[in-house]
Design a protein around this motif. Sequence first.
Motif, mmCIF file in Angstrom:
data_model
loop_
_atom_site.group_PDB
_atom_site.id
_atom_site.type_symbol
_atom_site.label_atom_id
_atom_site.label_comp_id
_atom_site.label_asym_id
_atom_site.label_seq_id
_atom_site.Cartn_x
_atom_site.Cartn_y
_atom_site.Cartn_z
ATOM 1 N N UNK A 50 20.982 11.010 -4.858
ATOM 2 C CA UNK A 50 21.764 11.742 -3.877
ATOM 3 C C UNK A 50 21.002 12.811 -3.142
ATOM 4 N N UNK A 51 20.009 13.434 -4.109
ATOM 5 C CA UNK A 51 19.267 14.443 -3.173
ATOM 6 C C UNK A 51 18.335 13.701 -2.203
ATOM 7 N N UNK A 52 17.656 12.642 -2.470
ATOM 8 C CA UNK A 52 16.834 12.098 -1.487
ATOM 9 C C UNK A 52 17.696 11.560 -0.393
ATOM 10 N N UNK A 53 18.865 11.075 -0.514
ATOM 11 C CA UNK A 53 19.711 10.739 0.666
ATOM 12 C C UNK A 53 20.125 11.913 1.611
ATOM 13 N N UNK A 54 20.297 13.080 0.952
ATOM 14 C CA UNK A 54 20.605 14.231 1.702
ATOM 15 C C UNK A 54 19.551 14.799 2.454
ATOM 16 N N UNK A 55 18.214 14.799 1.947
ATOM 17 C CA UNK A 55 17.110 15.278 2.651
ATOM 18 C C UNK A 55 16.863 14.112 3.746
ATOM 19 N N UNK A 56 17.089 12.951 3.406
ATOM 20 C CA UNK A 56 16.855 12.223 4.520
ATOM 21 C C UNK A 56 17.581 12.296 5.883
ATOM 22 N N UNK A 57 19.047 12.279 5.280
ATOM 23 C CA UNK A 57 20.219 12.604 6.463
ATOM 24 C C UNK A 57 19.969 13.810 7.209
ATOM 25 N N UNK A 58 19.616 14.883 6.400
ATOM 26 C CA UNK A 58 19.482 16.046 7.084
ATOM 27 C C UNK A 58 18.391 16.031 8.140
ATOM 28 N N UNK A 59 17.525 15.545 7.951
ATOM 29 C CA UNK A 59 16.164 15.322 8.811
ATOM 30 C C UNK A 59 16.542 14.370 9.923
ATOM 31 N N UNK A 60 17.117 13.423 9.645
ATOM 32 C CA UNK A 60 17.753 12.477 10.772
ATOM 33 C C UNK A 60 18.433 13.336 11.655
ATOM 34 N N UNK A 61 19.530 13.820 10.915
ATOM 35 C CA UNK A 61 20.389 14.827 11.889
ATOM 36 C C UNK A 61 19.687 15.914 12.818
ATOM 37 N N UNK A 62 18.594 16.403 12.143
ATOM 38 C CA UNK A 62 17.720 17.355 12.864
ATOM 39 C C UNK A 62 16.938 16.673 13.826
ATOM 40 N N UNK A 63 16.855 15.520 14.294
ATOM 41 C CA UNK A 63 15.975 14.670 15.089
ATOM 42 C C UNK A 63 14.957 14.469 14.777
ATOM 43 N N UNK A 64 14.614 14.217 13.424
ATOM 44 C CA UNK A 64 13.338 13.615 13.252
ATOM 45 C C UNK A 64 13.256 12.208 13.024
ATOM 46 N N UNK A 121 6.327 12.171 -5.844
ATOM 47 C CA UNK A 121 6.985 11.744 -4.608
ATOM 48 C C UNK A 121 7.273 13.241 -3.786
ATOM 49 N N UNK A 122 6.683 13.228 -2.608
ATOM 50 C CA UNK A 122 7.018 14.330 -1.721
ATOM 51 C C UNK A 122 7.924 13.874 -0.568
ATOM 52 N N UNK A 123 8.211 15.001 0.287
ATOM 53 C CA UNK A 123 9.074 14.814 1.237
ATOM 54 C C UNK A 123 8.438 15.912 2.399
ATOM 55 N N UNK A 124 7.745 15.473 3.462
ATOM 56 C CA UNK A 124 6.913 16.391 4.528
ATOM 57 C C UNK A 124 7.505 15.933 5.816
ATOM 58 N N UNK A 125 7.857 17.026 6.521
ATOM 59 C CA UNK A 125 8.221 16.878 7.825
ATOM 60 C C UNK A 125 7.401 17.586 8.570
ATOM 61 N N UNK A 126 7.159 17.289 10.043
ATOM 62 C CA UNK A 126 6.339 18.058 10.964
ATOM 63 C C UNK A 126 7.026 18.011 12.510
ATOM 64 N N UNK A 127 7.048 19.382 13.014
ATOM 65 C CA UNK A 127 7.974 19.644 13.950
ATOM 66 C C UNK A 127 7.145 20.320 15.046
ATOM 67 N N UNK A 162 16.106 27.355 4.412
ATOM 68 C CA UNK A 162 17.108 28.119 3.782
ATOM 69 C C UNK A 162 18.458 27.462 4.321
ATOM 70 N N UNK A 163 18.307 27.109 5.494
ATOM 71 C CA UNK A 163 19.819 26.213 5.757
ATOM 72 C C UNK A 163 19.979 24.844 4.960
ATOM 73 N N UNK A 164 18.832 24.109 4.762
ATOM 74 C CA UNK A 164 18.801 22.884 4.262
ATOM 75 C C UNK A 164 18.994 23.162 2.800
ATOM 76 N N UNK A 165 18.518 24.070 2.147
ATOM 77 C CA UNK A 165 18.882 24.279 0.670
ATOM 78 C C UNK A 165 20.024 24.874 0.352
ATOM 79 N N UNK A 166 20.816 25.444 1.022
ATOM 80 C CA UNK A 166 22.135 26.122 1.036
ATOM 81 C C UNK A 166 23.102 24.691 0.958
ATOM 82 N N UNK A 167 22.934 23.830 1.953
ATOM 83 C CA UNK A 167 23.511 22.682 2.118
ATOM 84 C C UNK A 167 23.494 21.623 0.801
ATOM 85 N N UNK A 168 22.089 21.613 0.427
ATOM 86 C CA UNK A 168 21.637 20.851 -0.563
ATOM 87 C C UNK A 168 22.381 21.377 -1.837
#
Length: 553
Positions: free
Chosen positions: A221-235, A309-315, A328-334
Amino acid sequence: MRTSLRCLGPALRPYARPTARAAHLRFYSTEQAQLVPRVRTSSGGDRAKWQHEEQYPRIKKQDTVLDYHTFKERYKDLRPGEFKPDDEVVVRGRIWSFRVAGSKLAFLDLFQNNRSLQLNSHRLQCVLDFTHIAHSIIKAADFKDFLNQLHRGDIYSVKGIPHRTPRNDLSVLATDIPQLLSPCTQSLPAFLLDKETKIRNRHVDLLLNPQLADIVQLRSEITKFLRQWLLDEGHTEVQTPILADAAGGAVARPFHTSATEFQDRQIALRIAPELWLKRLIVGGFERVFEIGPSFRNEGIDLSHNPEFTTCEFYRSYADIEELINTTERMFLGLSRVVTSVVHSDCRALIPPKIDFSPPLPRLDFIPAIEAATGKQLPELTWPDAQAQLLLLFNECDIPLPSLPTLPRLLDRLSAKYLEPQCFGPTWIINHPECLSPLSKSFMHPDNQQRVSARAELFVRNTELVNCYEEENSPIEQRRKLENQLQYHEEDPKAGIDEDYLQALEWGLPPTGGWGCGIDRLCMLFSGTNRIADVLSFGTLRNVVALGRVSKRP
């Protein structure tokens, strides 16, 4: 008799003497066949007899097959004692327990999708009443014989009709003899206590331990949230190489291997995907992320494993403040999602209550250390900075790290004075430049020290997130990498990644980079302090142990 078969295990292993192995195999096959429940066949249309069939039959597509959740939702309005004779259904699952109430009645408790044995949504009762299957040419003696063959752990398919018992248990009332799909030829214990047995039989531990099974589910569930969050942010999600000519992107000892295609060259497993992801930014992708494994040939402890396992994003065009606000927004939602998942599907877990409400407090690296020690740090870019820090360690009676280089001394000061202040979510910002060779740097406005545009998020005294503005000048990047070399005399193979420097010459836009360890994140939200608990098969030590002779539960 099933339990007695366990003694044959050593003779069935590859290193057993061939003559003993063949003899035991014959005996094992004969005995196992006698343990498999017998299924009904008809002869002459009015007599029933039993014969052995395949122990592991193929299943057929049936439109009437229901999972337990669907079954319970569909028939939740049944009243006590009510049947649905026109709705024939098929359910499948593992026998977790059974109760035989005489020669003509039995109750099976089947389990399916075992994420938590404490949840009724994964448990379903099946009632085997001889009077309701008597129309299926079967004798009472044969029915009794079938009941005697039931075994905890066997996996069955049950055909029947929905029924709520007088005791208000929603059940399946069998209209035919259940079909064995897969026998459990081992004696399934109620629980495992021996640590070595649990390690070498992780599959059994997952089956019996609801907390362990829930951690695996929560990780998903945590991995799914991170993936969807980043997709929703346009990554854009990408995959970068794991094998390469050299490992890069962090300071760590890599694993080395070889490839048939390049027998004269050594190949390394990546220690981080960072440099590959930044190449994609150079290539025109403005927002990318990857969730995947990295490898560091280092020790194993409660919070470290060589494979992680890591999650990395670049913007592109993101500064450090944007990265902090995004985190902070991501972790509050998570945290809200985790709370919801634990309350609904993972009730065996007791995660800590953590307040991620922004803005989170911040510790400015150098001023915070000076306040804690009562001493001013030297100018860290001066040639004698390391010698002056050694004097400070001596004055404060602080044990020296092995190979006391300038970065290691500063890390030790942070571990002693800053990280203990980070029980609640806290940022450590503005690290000295020598600690962050891949990040941009600037002159601190208050103390005129050269610091990096970097921030680390600590929770419960453990680092969870590392983010910074990426160094995009090939000239400055070369200078920082050259300075870094002087701190790694213990690694004679350390060098400068010329290929990455050449990639920067094509123009890396101002970029914010972010990384988070999935394993530590799962440790935090599941309430465990062992990384082995959040890995499906434990640490490398556990996985390597699986290659040795298995100790049966």
